[in-house]
Design a protein around this motif. Structure first.
Motif, PDB file in Angstrom:
ATOM      1  N   HIS A  46      24.242 -56.578  23.937  1.00  0.00           N
ATOM      2  CA  HIS A  46      23.484 -55.351  23.687  1.00  0.00           C
ATOM      3  C   HIS A  46      22.000 -55.744  23.651  1.00  0.00           C
ATOM      4  O   HIS A  46      21.481 -56.186  22.616  1.00  0.00           O
ATOM      5  N   LEU A  47      21.343 -55.615  24.778  1.00  0.00           N
ATOM      6  CA  LEU A  47      19.959 -56.058  24.913  1.00  0.00           C
ATOM      7  C   LEU A  47      18.994 -54.905  24.669  1.00  0.00           C
ATOM      8  O   LEU A  47      19.269 -53.770  25.027  1.00  0.00           O
ATOM      9  N   LYS A  48      17.851 -55.237  24.069  1.00  0.00           N
ATOM     10  CA  LYS A  48      16.851 -54.236  23.735  1.00  0.00           C
ATOM     11  C   LYS A  48      15.538 -54.538  24.457  1.00  0.00           C
ATOM     12  O   LYS A  48      15.233 -55.679  24.756  1.00  0.00           O
ATOM     13  N   GLN A  49      14.777 -53.505  24.710  1.00  0.00           N
ATOM     14  CA  GLN A  49      13.451 -53.676  25.288  1.00  0.00           C
ATOM     15  C   GLN A  49      12.621 -54.586  24.390  1.00  0.00           C
ATOM     16  O   GLN A  49      12.545 -54.389  23.174  1.00  0.00           O
ATOM     17  N   GLY A  50      12.029 -55.608  24.981  1.00  0.00           N
ATOM     18  CA  GLY A  50      11.248 -56.563  24.209  1.00  0.00           C
ATOM     19  C   GLY A  50      12.073 -57.603  23.479  1.00  0.00           C
ATOM     20  O   GLY A  50      11.507 -58.478  22.804  1.00  0.00           O
ATOM     21  N   GLY A  51      13.393 -57.537  23.609  1.00  0.00           N
ATOM     22  CA  GLY A  51      14.257 -58.485  22.915  1.00  0.00           C
ATOM     23  C   GLY A  51      14.140 -59.903  23.461  1.00  0.00           C
ATOM     24  O   GLY A  51      13.844 -60.117  24.642  1.00  0.00           O
TER      25      GLY A  51
END
Length: 433
Positions: A46-51
């Motif tokens: 579950h990847l996030k923007q800026g992660g």
């Protein structure tokens, strides 16, 4: 931070990374300090923007990435690739030989080291072991840190032509390393296994296998009239790994618009055709999963992202050594402390093409860094890098570059202090623009 401080950080990095497994562990510690999250290939992501994330495959290859602020299809991937392994000697599965009252340790040659440079050095062992534990089969890093082994030269009185003919070592008969004297109360095999078990802090009977790297215990150092050079083991290619990592872990870079990737592979020195090598699936697997998680796999979005991507394949380059002028292409003598080197080969042993060459040159100019261009002497076979392999597998435009160095594949390599900071600045520009 000035150039000498950058290199001191590099030397510290190398000196705690005496094997590919240790190099990845060192990188992991730096990533944890910068709040990167480790991902498991067995689990859903579950990847996030800026992660900030990283993946380790089999302990000695690592891919770290930062999710961009803009959609992947707009920016593509910006990738720096390098390798964690260096040529040298590795222990055999049954290495112990008790002959003529000495315990010797048998080794295999890994890659293409300059074998003569292993003689008369304070050698040790580092790597990983696999052993039985309550959890089943576990692995553990091992580093003896102290001088443990030696390969003494034959005296010139018994090898009168060594200075004329060079030192030639039979890989089977003359490379076993001296470890100890044979003891009456313990077999040579038990002696070695007990020493290994004590260092690893596990029971000797639990040890099932090992991958152990022979390394030089001498620390990295500056040298030259004004400390303008430095020397250490494994500059090829931990210097490139350190440069890429340093560029990525910059505060501004971590906020970049594009999705940034550093891929550091094991097994480059033996061809890269392994599950964790650059010719394997590791990088393509990770990029695809980033694309899928970023919802970029709809239709042609992922392929469009790849088409917009670029890779810097970073591996050290051959600096001109004035004692051996005939070894170099006369019009392509690259010099230490004169900036990063763009490597070009008509037979595509390097991945550089005229477009990627021009792009890298423009990035150097943007940060006021000198650059050089290298072509191998035409009548000598040219080495290669991970660049052509990853470029062909992914279809990503790639440039092969690296800093100039002396004595590549020696146990003790040298390079110029100014170049390391210079290539870091170019890599930072690449990530940000």
């Amino acid at each position: 931070m000035n150039s000498k401080q950058r290199v001191q950080n590099l030397l510290d990095f190398i000196d705690v990374s005496p094997s590919p497994w240790h190099a990845v562990n060192t990188i992991q510690q730096k990533l944890l300090d910068c709040e990167f999250v480790r991902l498991n290939e067995h689990e859903r992501w579950h990847l996030k923007q800026g992660g900030r994330y990283y993946v380790i495959r089999d302990d000695s290859s690592i891919i770290l990435f930062v999710m961009g602020q803009k959609p992947l299809v707009e920016t593509g991937f910006k990738i720096i690739g390098a390798h964690t392994d260096s040529p040298g000697l590795r222990l055999k599965p049954n290495p112990v030989m008790g002959v003529d009252n000495f315990v010797r340790i048998g080794v295999e040659v890994y890659g293409g080291p300059i074998l003569a440079t292993f003689t008369d050095r304070d050698l040790s062992l580092a790597g990983r072991i696999s052993y039985r534990s309550d959890q089943g089969i576990s692995t553990k890093l091992v580093d003896f840190t102290r001088p443990l082994l030696r390969l003494p030269n034959l005296a010139i009185h018994m090898n009168r032509t060594v200075n004329d003919d060079g030192l030639k070592l039979n890989k089977q008969l003359e490379l076993p390393l001296l470890f100890s004297l044979v003891k009456d109360q313990i077999t040579p095999q038990q002696q070695f296994l007990t020493t290994l078990a004590e260092q690893a802090e596990v029971d000797a009977s639990a040890i099932l296998s090992w991958e152990l790297n022979v390394y030089d215990t001498q620390k990295g150092a500056f040298w030259g009239a004004e400390d303008e050079f430095y020397a250490d083991s494994q500059l090829d290619n931990l210097a490139s790994c350190h440069a890429g990592l340093t560029a990525l872990l910059n505060d501004k870079v971590l906020q970049a618009d594009a999705t940034l990737v550093c891929a550091f592979f094991d097994h480059e020195e033996i061809g890269s055709s392994t599950s964790k090598g650059a010719d394997g699936s590791f990088l393509s697997d990770i990029l695809q999963r980033i694309g899928m998680t970023a919802d970029e796999r709809k239709g042609e979005e992922y392929q469009r992202a790849l088409a917009s991507s670029f890779m810097i394949s970073a591996d050290m380059a051959h600096a001109y050594q004035p004692n051996f002028p005939m070894a170099y292409e006369p019009d392509h003598k690259v010099l230490v402390n004169h900036g990063p080197v763009i490597k070009v080969n008509a037979n595509h042993r390097y991945a550089t093409n005229s477009v990627s060459e021009a792009l890298f040159a423009s990035w150097c100019e943007a940060v006021n860094v000198r650059y050089q261009k290298y072509a191998h002497r035409t009548d000598l076979p040219c080495g290669s890098t991970i660049g052509p392999l990853t470029s062909a597998r992914l279809g990503i435009n790639t440039v092969d570059v690296g800093n100039p160095m002396w004595a590549m594949h020696s146990l003790r390599e040298s390079a110029g202090v100014e170049d390391h900071a210079a290539i870091i600045e170019v890599m930072k520009w690449f990530f940000l623009h």
